[in-house]
Structure formats: structure tokens, C-alpha cells
Design an enzyme around this catalytic site. Structure first.
Site, PDB file in Angstrom:
ATOM      1  N   SER A 127       0.833  -1.198   0.000  1.00 56.55           N
ATOM      2  CA  SER A 127       0.000   0.000   0.000  1.00 56.55           C
ATOM      3  C   SER A 127       0.879   1.265   0.000  1.00 56.55           C
ATOM      4  O   SER A 127       1.714   1.426  -0.883  1.00 56.55           O
ATOM      5  CB  SER A 127      -0.965  -0.036   1.188  1.00 56.55           C
ATOM      6  OG  SER A 127      -2.035   0.830   0.988  1.00 56.55           O
ATOM      7  N   ASP A 167      -9.929  -3.963  -6.199  1.00 56.08           N
ATOM      8  CA  ASP A 167      -9.481  -3.034  -5.157  1.00 56.08           C
ATOM      9  C   ASP A 167     -10.074  -1.656  -5.411  1.00 56.08           C
ATOM     10  O   ASP A 167      -9.908  -1.090  -6.492  1.00 56.08           O
ATOM     11  CB  ASP A 167      -7.945  -2.970  -5.177  1.00 56.08           C
ATOM     12  CG  ASP A 167      -7.368  -2.190  -4.011  1.00 56.08           C
ATOM     13  OD1 ASP A 167      -8.136  -1.523  -3.289  1.00 56.08           O
ATOM     14  OD2 ASP A 167      -6.145  -2.249  -3.817  1.00 56.08           O
ATOM     15  N   HIS A 208      -8.453  -4.946  -1.580  1.00 57.66           N
ATOM     16  CA  HIS A 208      -7.159  -4.312  -1.301  1.00 57.66           C
ATOM     17  C   HIS A 208      -6.214  -5.227  -0.524  1.00 57.66           C
ATOM     18  O   HIS A 208      -5.041  -5.359  -0.851  1.00 57.66           O
ATOM     19  CB  HIS A 208      -7.390  -3.020  -0.517  1.00 57.66           C
ATOM     20  CG  HIS A 208      -6.139  -2.234  -0.268  1.00 57.66           C
ATOM     21  ND1 HIS A 208      -5.441  -1.610  -1.276  1.00 57.66           N
ATOM     22  CD2 HIS A 208      -5.463  -1.971   0.884  1.00 57.66           C
ATOM     23  CE1 HIS A 208      -4.393  -0.992  -0.762  1.00 57.66           C
ATOM     24  NE2 HIS A 208      -4.375  -1.199   0.546  1.00 57.66           N
TER      25      HIS A 208
END
Length: 403
Positions: free
Chosen positions: A224, A344, A374
Site C-alpha cells: 500500500s 481493489d 485491497h
């Protein structure tokens, strides 16, 4: 993955607020009304006149964690602005976390050697570090250095991920960024994105010199926001890494997710006056990040994650970092593996496609997982989680040799 909201971009901050001029007072000082879009949110009046501006907070009451006592919920609900409190809470919940009904805990190898310690960085901050090594007698193939995402820590779900990679013959290392997890610094506060990048370089320079991995291949694993950090580290140390693995990276903010230019300017202006202020109620993104409902509930046990409102300066730094990175992706030359859930909605998989297409790397791979959200390493079915882990390990195996 933080317990209620993994903010890989600062989307909730900039899309839930509306700033408009309010009636000026007789002194001529300007005033803004900050009004969240949510009808249930509280409006604030922020004055830019003389006098000290408060470090404003809208503290959302944490929802109780299912399955733990009132006493444990009270521990989890305390103020976590400073590292000592976060360390106490983590200690109180360690045993509870290890017993959770999640494949990363239930199926984790039990013969992995672990070590925890603190390093004082060049800014005088205590940085939490941890390692996971294969069982004695197994030769280490390479060092894998983890870079966690916004709000997260390396002491919850990543424990199981690290043990799985270590069991495959790797020395796995992780640190908590300043202001996150068990490291010192105001919780959730990023005064300069470059400070996170420099701290990663500083700590992993030390770790790469440890006897068990000295001279071996070394890889960055960024998740991320950690993906953006990992790319920035690579761009500053082009020859220091043998490869970069990115999981749902935040490397560019899609145009439709960026605030209008005038709002960006107001955000920047306010961040100079009140950089640490928490102003906007956070959107709960757990439903968007975790596809498996049962695993989504377990995210609440990540008790030292930062799930409060994004601080103003942090939001600006995330925007600036991704803007810079967007213009630099063509300089990415490292062997590259990008993994992303095709469904996502926290970080856009199309941005991973953009990175894959633009990167100068001659050795690059992109894996999109159909229907996945995600948190492809934490929030999917057990089969999908192991598939992603196996894909990472297979790529690592192909890019290093036992020394």
C-alpha cells in the site's frame, strides 16, 4: 492493515470536506467553515485570526472489539498518540491476537526464530525493528525488508506473512515507521514523507550488514503506502536492491480521487497552520479492503493501528509524494513484481498497470487477482492468501540463489 480504515490514499480527507468563506468578523480576520459532507458529522469553525490555533481533534469513539472483555476494550480505547501507550496496548493484546481464527495465525510455521529490538535513528527517535529467520540449519537465501502501509504496523497480520516467507528460507525484516506502530513519534503524523523514506534507508542499511544476511541478495517488500515508500527508496538507492515486490501499491492517485485544485490549496494552507490537526471523520474502509467478512472483523484486533482522522500535514504529504512518484516511475529500473486485487477500491489496480507499463525495468511482472480487494494478503479466502504468498516466494526464489 489498520483496524477500521486503511487509508492508502487520503481520499476520505479530501472528499468529505467543503470549505467556504464565512462572515468575517469586525477585525477583518478571515474565517472558514469546515463542513463534512456527512449529515451526521459535526461542523467546525476555524479562525485564522490572531491567537493560537488549537490542535483540533474530532475523536470518533472506537467501536468495541467483539469477543474481548470490557477491561480489554478499555485498554484498546486509550489515547495512543505516543509510543509508550501503543507498546503497552500491544503487549496486552499479543496473546489474544495469536489465538485469532485467521489462517495467518493458525497456519503460521512454529519453528521460526524471531527477534525484536529498537534502534535510535539519526533524528533521535526509537524505531521498532523485528526479524524472522528460518529454523536453525536452514541456509538463508536472501534478506526481505518489509515496508508497511499508512496507519499500519509490522506486529499484527504481517507476523504470519513474515513467518511464511521465512519458512521458505528467507531472512525477513521489518520496521515501524516513525509515528506508527511501536516506533516513537506522534501517532499518524507524517511531517515529511521523505523522512519515512530516509528512515527506511537508514534502518535497512544497518540490517543489511547483519552477519546472517551480509553480502546476500536483498529485496524490498512494500504494501500500500509502503509501496510508494519502497519505490522512493529504490530511486534513491538504485544499486542497493536486487528487486522490489509491491502489494497493492499507492504509487499514483487517480485523477478522479484528487481534490479540485482550489481545495488542494486550502488544504495546504491549513496544514501550515495546524499540521497535526485531525479534522475530518474517517470513512470506514474495512469493507472495501477485506473481502472475507470474518477476516474483516478480525481487523479490529489490530489495536495499535492508526484509524483516526487523517492529520492535515499527513494528507498533504501523501498527495505530494504520489504526485512526485507519478513523474518518476519511468526511472524505476529494479526487477519488479506488482500484485494487486482486481476489485481493489482503496488503491486503483489501473495505477499498478500504469506503473508496470511505464517502469524502465526490463524484468517486471504484474499479477492481478480477479475479484480480490485491497488486502490480498490478509482479507481474502485462505486459498487466495496462500496463492499470493506462493507467488511472492516463487518470484523471490527465481531472483536469488543460495549463497
Amino acid at each position: 492493515m489498520p483496524n477500521n480504515s486503511l487509508i492508502s490514499t487520503f481520499r476520505p480527507t479530501v472528499h468529505q470536506i467543503l470549505l467556504r468563506p464565512h462572515r468575517p468578523d469586525t477585525s477583518g480576520s478571515s474565517t472558514f467553515r469546515l463542513k463534512p459532507y456527512s449529515k451526521n458529522s459535526v461542523s467546525l469553525i476555524l479562525s485564522t485570526g490572531e491567537g493560537r490555533l488549537p490542535d483540533l481533534k474530532i475523536m470518533a469513539k472506537k467501536k468495541p472489539i467483539e469477543g474481548v472483555s470490557d477491561q480489554m476494550n478499555a485498554i484498546a480505547s486509550q489515547n495512543l498518540d505516543q509510543a509508550p501507550a501503543r507498546r503497552r496496548v500491544r503487549l496486552a493484546f499479543t496473546q489474544v491476537q495469536e489465538q485469532l481464527d485467521h489462517v495467518l495465525f493458525k497456519m503460521a510455521p512454529t519453528d521460526i526464530r524471531t527477534e525484536e529490538w529498537f534502534e535510535t535513528n539519526s533524528k533521535g527517535q526509537e524505531i521498532f525493528c523485528k526479524s524472522w529467520l528460518p529454523r536453525p540449519g536452514v541456509r538463508i537465501k536472501a534478506a526481505v525488508c518489509f515496508v508497511h502501509g499508512y496507519g499500519d504496523t509490522c506486529t499484527f497480520f504481517f507476523e504470519g506473512i513474515a513467518k511464511k516467507i521465512a519458512a521458505a528460507g528467507y531472512g525477513v525484516y521489518a520496521i515501524d515507521h516513525p509515528g506508527f506502530g511501536l516506533s516513537e513519534g506522534l501517532h499518524g503524523y507524517i511531517p515529511k514523507f521523505s523522512d519515512i523514506v530516509d528512515n527506511v534507508i537508514e534502518q535497512y542499511t544497518k540490517i543489511k550488514g547483519r552477519p546472517e544476511v551480509r553480502g546476500m541478495p536483498r529485496f524490498l517488500l512494500g504494501q500500500s503506502m509502503g509501496g510508494a515508500v519502497a519505490l522512493k527508496v529504490h530511486l534513491k538507492e538504485q544499486r542497493e536492491w536486487d528487486g522490489v515486490v509491491l502489494v497493492a501499491p499507492m504509487c499514483k492517485i487517480a485523477e478522479e480521487m484528487k481534490p479540485p485544485e482550489p481545495l488542494q490549496k486550502i488544504l495546504i494552507f491549513l496544514s501550515r497552520l495546524m499540521p497535526k490537526a485531525k479534522l475530518v471523520p474517517q470513512k470506514d474502509l474495512a469493507e472495501l479492503a477485506f473481502r472475507d467478512p470474518q477476516k474483516r472483523k478480525l481487523a479490529d484486533y489490530n489495536v495499535i493501528s492508526y484509524s483516526d482522522q487523517t492529520r492535515l500535514k499527513t494528507a498533504v504529504e501523501l498527495l505530494n509524494a504520489t504526485n512526485e512518484l507519478e513523474s518518476e516511475v519511468e526511472k524505476v529500473s529494479s526487477p519488479l513484481l506488482i500484485l494487486h486485487g482486481a476489485a481493489d477500491r482503496v488503491t486503483d489496480p489501473n495505477i499498478s498497470k500504469f506503473l508496470y507499463e511505464k517502469a524502465a525495468s526490463k524484468d517486471k511482472s504484474l499479477k492481478l487477482y480477479e475479484g480480490s480487494y485491497h488486502c490480498i494478503l490478509e482479507g481474502e479466502s485462505d486459498e487466495r492468501i496462500f496463492q499470493v504468498l506462493d507467488d511472492i516466494i516463487a518470484w523471490l526464489d527465481a531472483h536469488c540463489s543460495v549463497r
